[in-house]
Design a protein around this motif. Sequence first.
Motif, PDB file in Angstrom:
ATOM      1  N   SER A  66     -43.849   8.280   6.293  1.00  0.00           N
ATOM      2  CA  SER A  66     -44.942   8.859   7.087  1.00  0.00           C
ATOM      3  C   SER A  66     -45.608   9.971   6.303  1.00  0.00           C
ATOM      4  O   SER A  66     -44.961  10.672   5.532  1.00  0.00           O
ATOM      5  N   PHE A  67     -46.890  10.126   6.585  1.00  0.00           N
ATOM      6  CA  PHE A  67     -47.635  11.294   6.127  1.00  0.00           C
ATOM      7  C   PHE A  67     -47.715  12.276   7.289  1.00  0.00           C
ATOM      8  O   PHE A  67     -47.681  11.875   8.454  1.00  0.00           O
ATOM      9  N   ASN A  68     -47.878  13.570   6.970  1.00  0.00           N
ATOM     10  CA  ASN A  68     -48.195  14.522   8.023  1.00  0.00           C
ATOM     11  C   ASN A  68     -49.666  14.336   8.396  1.00  0.00           C
ATOM     12  O   ASN A  68     -50.359  13.477   7.843  1.00  0.00           O
ATOM     13  N   ASP A  69     -50.160  15.130   9.343  1.00  0.00           N
ATOM     14  CA  ASP A  69     -51.507  14.922   9.885  1.00  0.00           C
ATOM     15  C   ASP A  69     -52.620  15.020   8.855  1.00  0.00           C
ATOM     16  O   ASP A  69     -53.620  14.313   8.952  1.00  0.00           O
ATOM     17  N   ASP A  70     -52.471  15.888   7.872  1.00  0.00           N
ATOM     18  CA  ASP A  70     -53.553  16.043   6.886  1.00  0.00           C
ATOM     19  C   ASP A  70     -53.262  15.347   5.550  1.00  0.00           C
ATOM     20  O   ASP A  70     -53.952  15.586   4.562  1.00  0.00           O
ATOM     21  N   PHE A  71     -52.247  14.492   5.515  1.00  0.00           N
ATOM     22  CA  PHE A  71     -51.886  13.700   4.333  1.00  0.00           C
ATOM     23  C   PHE A  71     -51.444  14.544   3.143  1.00  0.00           C
ATOM     24  O   PHE A  71     -51.420  14.073   2.019  1.00  0.00           O
ATOM     25  N   SER A  72     -51.068  15.791   3.387  1.00  0.00           N
ATOM     26  CA  SER A  72     -50.634  16.641   2.280  1.00  0.00           C
ATOM     27  C   SER A  72     -49.132  16.504   2.005  1.00  0.00           C
ATOM     28  O   SER A  72     -48.660  16.872   0.936  1.00  0.00           O
ATOM     29  N   LYS A  73     -48.390  15.946   2.987  1.00  0.00           N
ATOM     30  CA  LYS A  73     -46.941  15.779   2.827  1.00  0.00           C
ATOM     31  C   LYS A  73     -46.533  14.360   3.207  1.00  0.00           C
ATOM     32  O   LYS A  73     -47.223  13.698   3.991  1.00  0.00           O
ATOM     33  N   ILE A  74     -45.392  13.948   2.673  1.00  0.00           N
ATOM     34  CA  ILE A  74     -44.835  12.623   2.949  1.00  0.00           C
ATOM     35  C   ILE A  74     -43.329  12.771   3.143  1.00  0.00           C
ATOM     36  O   ILE A  74     -42.715  13.688   2.596  1.00  0.00           O
ATOM     37  N   ARG A  75     -42.744  11.842   3.924  1.00  0.00           N
ATOM     38  CA  ARG A  75     -41.296  11.809   4.073  1.00  0.00           C
ATOM     39  C   ARG A  75     -40.848  10.403   4.453  1.00  0.00           C
ATOM     40  O   ARG A  75     -41.646   9.578   4.897  1.00  0.00           O
ATOM     41  N   ALA A  76     -39.557  10.154   4.295  1.00  0.00           N
ATOM     42  CA  ALA A  76     -38.937   8.953   4.820  1.00  0.00           C
ATOM     43  C   ALA A  76     -38.620   9.215   6.290  1.00  0.00           C
ATOM     44  O   ALA A  76     -38.239  10.325   6.657  1.00  0.00           O
ATOM     45  N   ASN A  77     -38.773   8.200   7.131  1.00  0.00           N
ATOM     46  CA  ASN A  77     -38.591   8.379   8.569  1.00  0.00           C
ATOM     47  C   ASN A  77     -37.136   8.460   9.006  1.00  0.00           C
ATOM     48  O   ASN A  77     -36.827   9.087  10.004  1.00  0.00           O
ATOM     49  N   GLN A  78     -36.243   7.798   8.294  1.00  0.00           N
ATOM     50  CA  GLN A  78     -34.817   7.864   8.581  1.00  0.00           C
ATOM     51  C   GLN A  78     -34.069   7.188   7.440  1.00  0.00           C
ATOM     52  O   GLN A  78     -34.671   6.723   6.503  1.00  0.00           O
ATOM     53  N   GLY A  79     -32.744   7.162   7.538  1.00  0.00           N
ATOM     54  CA  GLY A  79     -31.931   6.496   6.524  1.00  0.00           C
ATOM     55  C   GLY A  79     -31.471   7.399   5.404  1.00  0.00           C
ATOM     56  O   GLY A  79     -30.976   6.929   4.389  1.00  0.00           O
ATOM     57  N   HIS A  80     -31.597   8.700   5.589  1.00  0.00           N
ATOM     58  CA  HIS A  80     -31.219   9.653   4.547  1.00  0.00           C
ATOM     59  C   HIS A  80     -29.705   9.719   4.352  1.00  0.00           C
ATOM     60  O   HIS A  80     -28.953   9.700   5.317  1.00  0.00           O
ATOM     61  N   SER A  81     -29.301   9.829   3.117  1.00  0.00           N
ATOM     62  CA  SER A  81     -27.897  10.119   2.817  1.00  0.00           C
ATOM     63  C   SER A  81     -27.736  11.588   2.433  1.00  0.00           C
ATOM     64  O   SER A  81     -26.632  12.047   2.216  1.00  0.00           O
ATOM     65  N   ILE A  82     -28.834  12.301   2.360  1.00  0.00           N
ATOM     66  CA  ILE A  82     -28.811  13.737   2.096  1.00  0.00           C
ATOM     67  C   ILE A  82     -29.061  14.467   3.414  1.00  0.00           C
ATOM     68  O   ILE A  82     -29.642  13.910   4.345  1.00  0.00           O
ATOM     69  N   GLU A  83     -28.622  15.696   3.494  1.00  0.00           N
ATOM     70  CA  GLU A  83     -28.727  16.461   4.736  1.00  0.00           C
ATOM     71  C   GLU A  83     -30.159  16.921   4.963  1.00  0.00           C
ATOM     72  O   GLU A  83     -30.709  17.699   4.188  1.00  0.00           O
ATOM     73  N   VAL A  84     -30.781  16.419   6.029  1.00  0.00           N
ATOM     74  CA  VAL A  84     -32.111  16.847   6.459  1.00  0.00           C
ATOM     75  C   VAL A  84     -32.130  16.876   7.986  1.00  0.00           C
ATOM     76  O   VAL A  84     -31.304  16.238   8.636  1.00  0.00           O
ATOM     77  N   ASP A  85     -33.070  17.604   8.536  1.00  0.00           N
ATOM     78  CA  ASP A  85     -33.273  17.634   9.976  1.00  0.00           C
ATOM     79  C   ASP A  85     -34.630  17.012  10.248  1.00  0.00           C
ATOM     80  O   ASP A  85     -35.662  17.608   9.963  1.00  0.00           O
ATOM     81  N   LEU A  86     -34.629  15.809  10.793  1.00  0.00           N
ATOM     82  CA  LEU A  86     -35.884  15.105  11.039  1.00  0.00           C
ATOM     83  C   LEU A  86     -36.616  15.632  12.267  1.00  0.00           C
ATOM     84  O   LEU A  86     -37.687  15.150  12.601  1.00  0.00           O
ATOM     85  N   ALA A  87     -36.041  16.634  12.931  1.00  0.00           N
ATOM     86  CA  ALA A  87     -36.654  17.265  14.110  1.00  0.00           C
ATOM     87  C   ALA A  87     -36.988  16.229  15.183  1.00  0.00           C
ATOM     88  O   ALA A  87     -38.047  16.262  15.794  1.00  0.00           O
ATOM     89  N   LEU A  88     -36.070  15.308  15.398  1.00  0.00           N
ATOM     90  CA  LEU A  88     -36.266  14.258  16.394  1.00  0.00           C
ATOM     91  C   LEU A  88     -35.880  14.770  17.775  1.00  0.00           C
ATOM     92  O   LEU A  88     -34.972  15.586  17.914  1.00  0.00           O
ATOM     93  N   GLN A  89     -36.565  14.280  18.784  1.00  0.00           N
ATOM     94  CA  GLN A  89     -36.260  14.623  20.165  1.00  0.00           C
ATOM     95  C   GLN A  89     -35.317  13.575  20.744  1.00  0.00           C
ATOM     96  O   GLN A  89     -35.435  12.391  20.437  1.00  0.00           O
ATOM     97  N   THR A  90     -34.389  14.009  21.602  1.00  0.00           N
ATOM     98  CA  THR A  90     -33.499  13.037  22.237  1.00  0.00           C
ATOM     99  C   THR A  90     -34.318  12.118  23.144  1.00  0.00           C
ATOM    100  O   THR A  90     -35.350  12.529  23.684  1.00  0.00           O
TER     101      THR A  90
END
Length: 178
Positions: A66-90
């Motif tokens: 995914s890109f953020n709203d202004d296309f300045s950043k990118i990330r993988a949506n899930q499947g990380h093997s490294i520690e990240v907080d995807l800031a997902l809501q339950t």
Amino acid sequence: MPNLTHISKLLSKILRHQPDLIGIQLDENSWVEVSTLLQNLAKHQTSISFEQLKEVVYTNNKKRFSFNDDFSKIRANQGHSIEVDLALQTQIPPDILYHGTVEKNLTSIFEKGLSKMNRQHVHLSADTETAQKVGMRHGKPIILKIESKKMYDQGYVFYLSENHVWLIDSVPSEFIHL
């Protein structure tokens, strides 16, 4: 110039598992500046344009990025093997979710349940077609039914990623059926 499949696989490796492979660092929510990603890819013999990157993001059949709203950043949506907080809501899951696997894993799954292994979450699907595709990556697929609503009612926490993959820490075997 690398093809889109090659770019997608490389992005998965970098944005989900090994950002240090090209000398980048993801922020706590797994985002990286697009300009930094493209510059560092070029420094490591993989020069791609922003247009190619957009094409990979928008044509990836699993919607992994995914890109953020202004296309300045990118990330993988899930499947990380490294520690990240995807800031997902339950989220409240549907009654049944699905998990694709292969026969050789069944004994372990029915003894120990599903665990996240080297990832941050167990991945579940809302439909059997997606679960079958996941299972097919490892051989003849077997689709498991997960009593997700029953789990939720018993206090298990579910998340839904931006690309509609259901995520949970683990699935005990008593909630898993063929």
